[in-house]
Design an enzyme around this catalytic site. Structure first.
Site, mmCIF file in Angstrom:
data_model
loop_
_atom_site.group_PDB
_atom_site.id
_atom_site.type_symbol
_atom_site.label_atom_id
_atom_site.label_comp_id
_atom_site.label_asym_id
_atom_site.label_seq_id
_atom_site.Cartn_x
_atom_site.Cartn_y
_atom_site.Cartn_z
ATOM 1 N N LYS A 1 -8.661 -14.536 130.195
ATOM 2 C CA LYS A 1 -8.487 -14.760 128.753
ATOM 3 C C LYS A 1 -7.454 -13.807 128.175
ATOM 4 O O LYS A 1 -6.566 -14.209 127.411
ATOM 5 C CB LYS A 1 -9.821 -14.557 128.042
ATOM 6 C CG LYS A 1 -9.738 -14.459 126.524
ATOM 7 C CD LYS A 1 -11.097 -14.153 125.915
ATOM 8 C CE LYS A 1 -11.176 -12.770 125.326
ATOM 9 N NZ LYS A 1 -10.620 -12.663 123.974
ATOM 10 N N ASN A 2 -7.551 -12.531 128.537
ATOM 11 C CA ASN A 2 -6.674 -11.527 127.944
ATOM 12 C C ASN A 2 -5.249 -11.584 128.476
ATOM 13 O O ASN A 2 -4.371 -10.875 127.968
ATOM 14 C CB ASN A 2 -7.263 -10.126 128.168
ATOM 15 C CG ASN A 2 -8.522 -9.904 127.359
ATOM 16 O OD1 ASN A 2 -8.738 -10.539 126.339
ATOM 17 N ND2 ASN A 2 -9.367 -8.995 127.816
ATOM 18 N N CYS B 1 -14.250 -10.349 117.053
ATOM 19 C CA CYS B 1 -15.512 -9.617 117.073
ATOM 20 C C CYS B 1 -15.414 -8.329 116.274
ATOM 21 O O CYS B 1 -14.365 -7.689 116.223
ATOM 22 C CB CYS B 1 -15.901 -9.287 118.520
ATOM 23 S SG CYS B 1 -16.338 -10.738 119.489
ATOM 24 N N ARG C 1 -9.893 -1.137 115.100
ATOM 25 C CA ARG C 1 -8.770 -1.730 115.836
ATOM 26 C C ARG C 1 -7.534 -1.848 114.948
ATOM 27 O O ARG C 1 -7.023 -2.943 114.695
ATOM 28 C CB ARG C 1 -9.163 -3.097 116.398
ATOM 29 C CG ARG C 1 -10.381 -3.034 117.297
ATOM 30 C CD ARG C 1 -10.419 -4.105 118.344
ATOM 31 N NE ARG C 1 -10.675 -5.421 117.835
ATOM 32 C CZ ARG C 1 -10.906 -6.481 118.605
ATOM 33 N NH1 ARG C 1 -10.930 -6.357 119.900
ATOM 34 N NH2 ARG C 1 -11.141 -7.658 118.094
ATOM 35 N N ASP D 1 -14.265 -3.685 127.968
ATOM 36 C CA ASP D 1 -14.854 -5.028 127.977
ATOM 37 C C ASP D 1 -16.002 -5.150 128.979
ATOM 38 O O ASP D 1 -16.794 -6.088 128.897
ATOM 39 C CB ASP D 1 -13.787 -6.085 128.299
ATOM 40 C CG ASP D 1 -12.934 -6.428 127.092
ATOM 41 O OD1 ASP D 1 -13.215 -5.918 125.991
ATOM 42 O OD2 ASP D 1 -11.971 -7.199 127.244
ATOM 43 N N ARG E 1 -16.318 -17.347 123.303
ATOM 44 C CA ARG E 1 -14.930 -16.924 123.084
ATOM 45 C C ARG E 1 -14.264 -16.499 124.387
ATOM 46 O O ARG E 1 -13.043 -16.622 124.526
ATOM 47 C CB ARG E 1 -14.877 -15.762 122.082
ATOM 48 C CG ARG E 1 -15.206 -16.132 120.648
ATOM 49 C CD ARG E 1 -14.938 -14.962 119.710
ATOM 50 N NE ARG E 1 -13.611 -14.444 119.963
ATOM 51 C CZ ARG E 1 -13.333 -13.163 120.225
ATOM 52 N NH1 ARG E 1 -14.301 -12.271 120.256
ATOM 53 N NH2 ARG E 1 -12.098 -12.779 120.440
#
Length: 426
Positions: A24-25, A117, A122, A305, A397
């Site tokens: 995903k990233n 999220c 951030r 993560d 997600r």
């Protein structure tokens, strides 16, 4: 509309094989980078997750064409809109990847506050400071930021923290800038390397990816390309966490140990076994876990993560473990839920002290973010009795349906609609 939950009967050992999909990233910034050329760009092995669906909506909104065929996504055409709709930006954090790409492609981008999220502040100031160094004019509105530049100019940029998103945004912004850009203190993650691999296939001149200094020599234009991202090391690590808790033996096809060293290391001990064979990582556990001392950090350290999925393992260890979170200041939302399942956890600053000696039992728990939700699923798989995990939309997600994944390995996981009463919601 009713929300969905996972109903999990814990205690089953896990056996079988699973294929690890593209990360995903890696996929999200690669899709953003596809707008840097009007020619078709194909990103292969894209997972069927809501974050990818939302990124396709963002791409559609800026005027490019998107087509999915199985796991392959092709993006073509030049963007005609430089404003990311506020509804899409607020729905997903990954809209921020469009910042550098749109600025490079169109000379302007208006970005509303990105969502995703709630795991900490951030801040995006590292992104904006870097873009300003490249010559962009950055104007802050009440709920948006406008960045504009007729032509970006290469320069040296020192990142005060190796932010993955900032590194990727600045690479995309600099790829067609005039002259040479050096990112000093750049993020080294494999997902950054995947983005650079795509850009180089498109005709970019970039070197140093995977090291703290990335050099981008600007080119006039880019062409189309086809590329496959790195496999999702967080999904692979989450499956390993579940096997460690439940016991069993699972073959993870596509998982690459060369980029998973810090993830793998805390799993290894007298009661686990790991070998690579025939394109797969084979992980075996008898479910007997020893205490561990783990701290998160930028790659190549243990990834933030994986903090929640691995903390679920610590809840089953025979003694006191510690987990230090150094990346995000608010990434312990899963801790009260784990406590409700029987874990003994005390938070002191950025450190969780986890006593797993009492064992875990089923409970009604709520996911409040993506990785925390995955951690709750792992904990429930090993617990005695039935658990319900709400907030499935967060988990979706980043993971293809976990009920299917773990069900294929022998777990009892049912995805169903939340009843009107009796299940705590987020």
């Amino acid at each position: 509309m009713k929300r969905e939950i996972f109903v999990i009967e814990g205690g089953n050992s896990l056996f079988g094989r699973t294929e690890i999909h593209g990360a995903k990233n890696a996929v999200l910034p690669m899709l953003a980078a596809s707008i840097l050329s009007p020619a078709p760009v194909t990103v292969r092995d894209c997972p069927h997750i809501s974050d990818v669906d939302d990124m396709l909506s963002v791409l559609d909104a800026v005027g490019v064409r998107t087509e999915r065929s199985g796991r392959d996504i092709t993006v073509s055409g030049a963007p005609s809109v430089t404003e990311i709709p506020s509804g899409l930006a607020c729905a997903m954090r990954s809209s921020v990847y469009m910042l550098g790409a749109l600025l490079s492609a169109c000379g302007e981008v208006r970005l509303y506050a990105p969502g995703g999220c709630r795991i900490g502040a951030r801040p995006l100031d590292i992104h904006f400071d870097g873009l300003a160094r490249l010559g962009a004019k950055v104007e802050f509105g009440e709920d948006h930021v406008l960045c504009a530049a007729r032509r970006l100019v290469g320069t040296d940029i020192v990142l005060r923290y190796p932010s993955v998103g900032a590194t990727e945004n600045l690479i995309m912004a600099a790829v067609k800038a005039r002259g040479t850009t050096r990112l000093i203190g750049a993020a080294r993650e494999p997902e950054v390397v995947s983005l650079v691999r795509l850009l180089v296939r498109m005709g970019a001149d970039i070197s140093g990816e995977g090291t703290p200094v990335v050099t981008i020599r600007g080119v006039e234009s880019l062409d189309g390309a086809k590329v496959q991202p790195v496999k999702d090391r967080i999904v692979a690590g989450t499956v390993m966490a579940a096997v460690a808790v439940c016991g069993g033996r699972v073959e993870l096809y596509g998982a690459d140990s060369s980029v998973m060293g810090a993830i793998i290391s805390p799993f290894l001990g007298a009661h686990t076994f790991l070998v690579e064979h025939g394109g797969a990582m084979v992980f075996e556990s008898d479910g007997m876990l020893a205490p561990t001392d783990v701290g998160t950090g930028p790659y190549p350290l243990f990834p933030t993560d994986m903090q929640a999925p691995f903390m679920a393992c610590q809840c089953y260890a025979s003694g006191m473990s510690t987990m230090r979170e150094t990346v995000f200041e608010d990434r312990f939302a899963h801790v009260p839920e784990l406590i409700s399942m029987g874990a003994g956890i005390a938070l002191v600053g950025n450190t969780a002290f986890v006593d797993g000696s009492a064992g875990m039992h089923g409970a009604e728990v709520a996911a409040r973010d993506l990785r925390g939700g995955a951690g709750l699923v792992v904990a429930a798989l090993g617990a005695k009795g039935r658990s319900t995990v709400s907030g499935v939309r967060y988990i979706d997600r980043g993971y293809e349906d976990l009920s299917v994944l773990f069900g294929s390995l022998g777990a009892s996981v049912v995805r169903t609609e939340e009843p009107e009463h009796g299940v705590r919601t987020e």
